[in-house]
Design a protein around this motif. Structure first.
Motif, mmCIF file in Angstrom:
data_model
loop_
_atom_site.group_PDB
_atom_site.id
_atom_site.type_symbol
_atom_site.label_atom_id
_atom_site.label_comp_id
_atom_site.label_asym_id
_atom_site.label_seq_id
_atom_site.Cartn_x
_atom_site.Cartn_y
_atom_site.Cartn_z
ATOM 1 N N ASP A 5 0.822 -1.212 0.000
ATOM 2 C CA ASP A 5 0.000 0.000 0.000
ATOM 3 C C ASP A 5 0.854 1.260 0.000
ATOM 4 O OD1 ASP A 5 -2.229 -1.546 -0.015
ATOM 5 O OD2 ASP A 5 -2.594 -1.441 2.141
ATOM 6 N N TRP A 6 2.025 1.205 0.637
ATOM 7 C CA TRP A 6 2.918 2.354 0.651
ATOM 8 C C TRP A 6 3.422 2.663 -0.763
ATOM 9 C CZ3 TRP A 6 8.247 3.011 -0.244
ATOM 10 C CH2 TRP A 6 8.781 4.226 0.189
ATOM 11 N N HIS A 7 3.840 1.624 -1.486
ATOM 12 C CA HIS A 7 4.284 1.834 -2.864
ATOM 13 C C HIS A 7 3.132 2.312 -3.747
ATOM 14 C CE1 HIS A 7 8.429 0.522 -2.600
ATOM 15 N NE2 HIS A 7 8.064 -0.543 -1.915
ATOM 16 N N ARG A 8 1.932 1.806 -3.488
ATOM 17 C CA ARG A 8 0.782 2.249 -4.268
ATOM 18 C C ARG A 8 0.486 3.729 -3.984
ATOM 19 N NH1 ARG A 8 -2.515 -1.117 -2.423
ATOM 20 N NH2 ARG A 8 -2.057 -2.771 -3.929
ATOM 21 N N ALA A 9 0.663 4.133 -2.725
ATOM 22 C CA ALA A 9 0.451 5.535 -2.380
ATOM 23 C C ALA A 9 1.476 6.434 -3.058
ATOM 24 C CB ALA A 9 0.513 5.705 -0.857
ATOM 25 N N ILE A 10 2.708 5.935 -3.218
ATOM 26 C CA ILE A 10 3.733 6.717 -3.930
ATOM 27 C C ILE A 10 3.305 6.949 -5.376
ATOM 28 C CG2 ILE A 10 6.079 6.590 -4.881
ATOM 29 C CD1 ILE A 10 7.032 5.409 -2.332
ATOM 30 N N ARG A 11 2.803 5.880 -5.998
ATOM 31 C CA ARG A 11 2.433 5.996 -7.418
ATOM 32 C C ARG A 11 1.205 6.884 -7.610
ATOM 33 N NH1 ARG A 11 3.469 0.412 -7.089
ATOM 34 N NH2 ARG A 11 1.233 -0.018 -7.058
ATOM 35 N N SER A 12 0.225 6.747 -6.746
ATOM 36 C CA SER A 12 -1.042 7.448 -6.960
ATOM 37 C C SER A 12 -1.128 8.791 -6.245
ATOM 38 C CB SER A 12 -2.199 6.565 -6.479
ATOM 39 O OG SER A 12 -2.139 6.379 -5.074
ATOM 40 N N GLY A 13 -0.256 8.998 -5.249
ATOM 41 C CA GLY A 13 -0.344 10.226 -4.468
ATOM 42 C C GLY A 13 -1.522 10.237 -3.515
ATOM 43 N N GLY A 14 -2.129 9.058 -3.272
ATOM 44 C CA GLY A 14 -3.293 8.999 -2.397
ATOM 45 C C GLY A 14 -2.906 8.893 -0.930
ATOM 46 N N PRO A 15 -3.870 9.044 -0.018
ATOM 47 C CA PRO A 15 -3.590 8.981 1.427
ATOM 48 C C PRO A 15 -3.457 7.532 1.907
ATOM 49 C CG PRO A 15 -5.919 9.374 1.071
ATOM 50 C CD PRO A 15 -5.275 9.400 -0.292
ATOM 51 N N LEU A 16 -2.879 7.380 3.071
ATOM 52 C CA LEU A 16 -2.720 6.078 3.717
ATOM 53 C C LEU A 16 -2.795 6.297 5.224
ATOM 54 C CD1 LEU A 16 -2.035 3.042 3.572
ATOM 55 C CD2 LEU A 16 0.388 3.684 3.654
ATOM 56 N N SER A 17 -3.676 5.555 5.907
ATOM 57 C CA SER A 17 -3.869 5.745 7.342
ATOM 58 C C SER A 17 -3.705 4.426 8.079
ATOM 59 C CB SER A 17 -5.265 6.317 7.631
ATOM 60 O OG SER A 17 -5.400 7.610 7.073
ATOM 61 N N VAL A 18 -3.332 4.553 9.366
ATOM 62 C CA VAL A 18 -3.132 3.386 10.230
ATOM 63 C C VAL A 18 -3.835 3.656 11.559
ATOM 64 C CG1 VAL A 18 -1.430 2.156 11.613
ATOM 65 C CG2 VAL A 18 -1.001 2.551 9.209
ATOM 66 N N LEU A 19 -4.551 2.631 12.067
ATOM 67 C CA LEU A 19 -5.148 2.696 13.400
ATOM 68 C C LEU A 19 -4.401 1.739 14.310
ATOM 69 C CD1 LEU A 19 -8.963 2.493 12.513
ATOM 70 C CD2 LEU A 19 -7.459 4.487 12.441
ATOM 71 N N MET A 20 -3.867 2.240 15.415
ATOM 72 C CA MET A 20 -3.236 1.401 16.436
ATOM 73 C C MET A 20 -4.227 1.252 17.576
ATOM 74 S SD MET A 20 -0.280 -0.193 17.106
ATOM 75 C CE MET A 20 1.049 0.691 16.276
ATOM 76 N N ILE A 21 -4.655 0.004 17.845
ATOM 77 C CA ILE A 21 -5.746 -0.271 18.777
ATOM 78 C C ILE A 21 -5.221 -1.108 19.936
ATOM 79 C CG2 ILE A 21 -8.052 -1.273 19.020
ATOM 80 C CD1 ILE A 21 -8.336 -0.997 15.962
ATOM 81 N N ASP A 22 -5.598 -0.740 21.160
ATOM 82 C CA ASP A 22 -5.196 -1.489 22.350
ATOM 83 C C ASP A 22 -6.410 -1.674 23.257
ATOM 84 O OD1 ASP A 22 -2.699 -2.441 23.989
ATOM 85 O OD2 ASP A 22 -3.961 -1.355 25.399
ATOM 86 N N VAL A 23 -6.580 -2.912 23.752
ATOM 87 C CA VAL A 23 -7.687 -3.201 24.662
ATOM 88 C C VAL A 23 -7.360 -2.587 26.016
ATOM 89 C CG1 VAL A 23 -9.091 -5.004 25.712
ATOM 90 C CG2 VAL A 23 -8.157 -5.332 23.414
ATOM 91 N N ASP A 24 -8.255 -1.789 26.541
ATOM 92 C CA ASP A 24 -8.016 -1.067 27.788
ATOM 93 C C ASP A 24 -7.991 -2.018 28.976
ATOM 94 O OD1 ASP A 24 -7.972 1.361 26.424
ATOM 95 O OD2 ASP A 24 -10.152 1.598 26.579
ATOM 96 N N ASP A 25 -6.975 -1.843 29.821
ATOM 97 C CA ASP A 25 -6.848 -2.604 31.078
ATOM 98 C C ASP A 25 -6.969 -4.101 30.844
ATOM 99 O OD1 ASP A 25 -6.631 -0.305 32.822
ATOM 100 O OD2 ASP A 25 -8.763 0.047 32.426
ATOM 101 N N PHE A 26 -6.358 -4.594 29.754
ATOM 102 C CA PHE A 26 -6.519 -6.014 29.428
ATOM 103 C C PHE A 26 -5.760 -6.897 30.410
ATOM 104 C CE2 PHE A 26 -5.351 -9.904 27.129
ATOM 105 C CZ PHE A 26 -6.615 -10.364 26.828
ATOM 106 N N LYS A 27 -4.637 -6.419 30.924
ATOM 107 C CA LYS A 27 -3.876 -7.250 31.856
ATOM 108 C C LYS A 27 -4.703 -7.560 33.087
ATOM 109 C CE LYS A 27 0.554 -7.628 34.226
ATOM 110 N NZ LYS A 27 -0.069 -8.171 35.435
ATOM 111 N N ARG A 28 -5.405 -6.544 33.620
ATOM 112 C CA ARG A 28 -6.250 -6.790 34.791
ATOM 113 C C ARG A 28 -7.401 -7.729 34.432
ATOM 114 N NH1 ARG A 28 -7.734 -1.311 37.761
ATOM 115 N NH2 ARG A 28 -8.208 -2.805 39.421
ATOM 116 N N TYR A 29 -7.943 -7.577 33.225
ATOM 117 C CA TYR A 29 -9.001 -8.487 32.754
ATOM 118 C C TYR A 29 -8.474 -9.921 32.695
ATOM 119 C CZ TYR A 29 -12.683 -10.329 29.677
ATOM 120 O OH TYR A 29 -13.698 -11.072 29.135
ATOM 121 N N ASN A 30 -7.271 -10.067 32.118
ATOM 122 C CA ASN A 30 -6.666 -11.395 31.957
ATOM 123 C C ASN A 30 -6.349 -12.013 33.307
ATOM 124 O OD1 ASN A 30 -6.209 -13.059 29.778
ATOM 125 N ND2 ASN A 30 -4.027 -12.674 29.731
#
Length: 515
Positions: A365-390
């Motif tokens: 997707d990064w190389h495709r963004a170079i060719r097309s000039g289009g945007p690229l986004s990333v979501l970094m997701i973390d489960v809240d307080d998962f250690k206590r849940y576990n």
């Protein structure tokens, strides 16, 4: 004289029946030999393909561990913090607790995100200094002490192959990462990983149902072969099972002596097997895949009976059946390859993509963004307080929670070009090509809502006692410059998303922040 009285037509019929019987026997024998060779070649091709793909998985696993150690060696800020902390300890300075917390945070990341079961900071002689939980006493085991000396001598990470030791209740693989400051050794990080959870599963997956097929990871240990992985008939002896090098017909011994590719041998059970042996460049590991010869060829009689009737009807039917058998073998090989390639790129717990698939798609997707000039986004997701849940519910319920969270995330990302991947532990990454920051933020908020609406009970959550997630958003509004290096762009993009994630955590969790 009695034969002379036979009707000439009957005599001709008997001769034709006899000739037909002889031809049928000869044809059956030839077909039997052909079927035997086909099944043998099919078993050999399956062994070859499985061995190569498993070897690739093992190489990726080992290189990933070495890469973690190399990253620690090259982390100058971490080295500086270690030096400052040790000076603060010796001088009883007021900033010692803050410096210690930074080091423990790094050790905790190794355990929670990189998948290690233990991470220790040790001094140059191997005495324990810190763990993720606090101070520690004791000293490295003998094998790790020798590896540490080797790491200092060679100025690179040193490994200790999988083994059992009273320091842990499970078989583990160790790696020592030396830490330098101004070219002087100051400390080292000892990382240990439970091979039952991460290494052994790479050898247990076999795409076809089999009673005897298995792969074994072995190393040479003096005048013996040490088997590092469990064997089907001796599952509890790994990684301590040893086979003497004098048993030269064993496929594992023959692999140590330089045998490569396909060959026939007798294994540790003294059973005849078809085997495939490979070595891993840059490591002492050898991979041996094998299947009992009897199992590989036991269906030849069924094949012969299935085509006996067409033989009697004519050679045309015989060739049609043989063409069918060959076609089935081709389809099976293709299905096997597709299945194994899919398993390599899929997280076995959540059934979403793994980090290998994420890295591949991010590069595309990064190389495709170079060719097309289009945007690229990333979501970094973390489960809240998962250690206590576990800790509260246990790992089994924790795994079920991760599955439900992955399903909720996937339900929101509906485009075929979007990719949901498990990044490690309770972290997920969503790759969004051709998606601007506003769209990405809206999608992230929809994911937060979907996870919350799943109504997974969390007794320690401040958000209506539900499981929630925090999300960091980062992206490129327009395609990167042509001269930009992918590794630098990938690192920057993920670091910005990770920084935004932690901003969301500090802002109260169950929210979205943009980096």
């Amino acid at each position: 004289m009695a034969h002379d009285n036979l009707n000439p037509w009957l005599r001709s019929a008997l001769l034709m029946v006899l000739a037909s019987g002889l031809l049928l026997i000869l044809g059956g024998f030839l077909i039997y030999q052909d079927i035997k060779e086909r099944h043998q070649h099919l078993a050999e091709r399956e062994l070859l393909l499985v061995n190569r793909l498993q070897l690739q998985n093992l190489r990726t696993w080992r290189e990933s561990r070495l890469a973690d150690a190399q990253t620690l060696m090259g982390d100058v800020p971490f080295s500086r913090v270690v030096v400052q902390w040790r000076l603060a300890v010796s001088a009883d300075l007021a900033d010692e607790p803050a410096l210690r917390a930074l080091i423990q945070g790094r050790l905790r990341l190794l355990r929670e995100q990189a998948g290690y079961d233990a991470a220790y900071l040790v001094d140059a002689e191997g005495a324990f200094l810190l763990t993720p939980e606090g101070g520690a006493s004791g000293h490295l085991p003998l094998a790790e002490s020798a590896a540490l000396r080797r790491a200092w001598t060679q100025a690179r990470p040193a490994e200790v192959e999988p083994r059992l030791n009273p320091v842990f209740a499970f078989p583990f693989f160790s790696i020592l990462a030396p830490v330098y400051f101004d070219d002087e050794p100051i400390a080292a990080v000892w990382m240990a990983v439970d091979v039952r959870a991460s290494l052994y599963p790479l050898l247990e997956k076999w795409p076809s149902a089999s009673r005897t097929a298995e792969s074994a990871l072995v190393v040479r240990d003096g005048d013996q072969v040490r088997v590092l992985s469990p064997l089907r008939d001796r599952p509890d002896e790994a990684p301590g099972l040893r086979i003497p090098l004098s048993n030269k017909d064993d496929p594992m011994v023959r692999a140590i002596y330089g045998m490569r590719g396909l060959f026939y041998a007798h294994d540790y059970r003294d059973q005849p097997v078809i085997a495939m042996a490979s070595s891993m460049t840059g490591s002492p590991w050898y991979l041996v895949s094998k299947i009992d010869t009897q199992e590989a060829l036991d269906s030849r009689w069924r094949e012969l009976l299935r085509i006996a009737a067409p033989i009697a009807s004519g050679l045309l039917c015989v060739w049609l059946v043989l063409a069918y058998v060959q076609h089935q073998a081709w389809r099976r090989e293709r299905a096997l390859k597709r299945l194994l390639e899919q398993q390599v790129r899929q997280d076995p717990l959540t059934q979403v993509a793994n980090r290998l698939a994420l890295d591949e798609r991010l590069r595309e997707d990064w190389h495709r963004a170079i060719r097309s000039g289009g945007p690229l986004s990333v979501l970094m997701i973390d489960v809240d307080d998962f250690k206590r849940y576990n800790d509260h519910y246990g790992h089994v319920t924790g795994d079920q929670c991760l599955k439900r969270v992955a399903a909720a995330i996937s339900s929101v990302t509906s485009r075929a070009t979007d990719l949901v991947a498990r990044y490690g532990g309770e972290e997920f990454v969503v790759l969004l090509p051709d998606t601007g920051p506003d769209q990405a933020r809206a999608l992230a908020q929809a994911i937060c809502a979907a996870v919350s609406d799943a109504f997974l009970e969390h007794p320690f959550s401040v958000h209506e006692r539900r499981v929630t997630v925090s999300i960091g958003v980062a992206g490129m509004a327009r395609g990167p410059a042509v001269g930009t290096h992918f590794d630098e762009a990938r690192k920057s993009l993920l670091e910005r998303a990770d920084a935004a994630l932690y901003a969301a955590k500090h802002a109260g969790k169950n929210r979205v922040e943009t980096g």
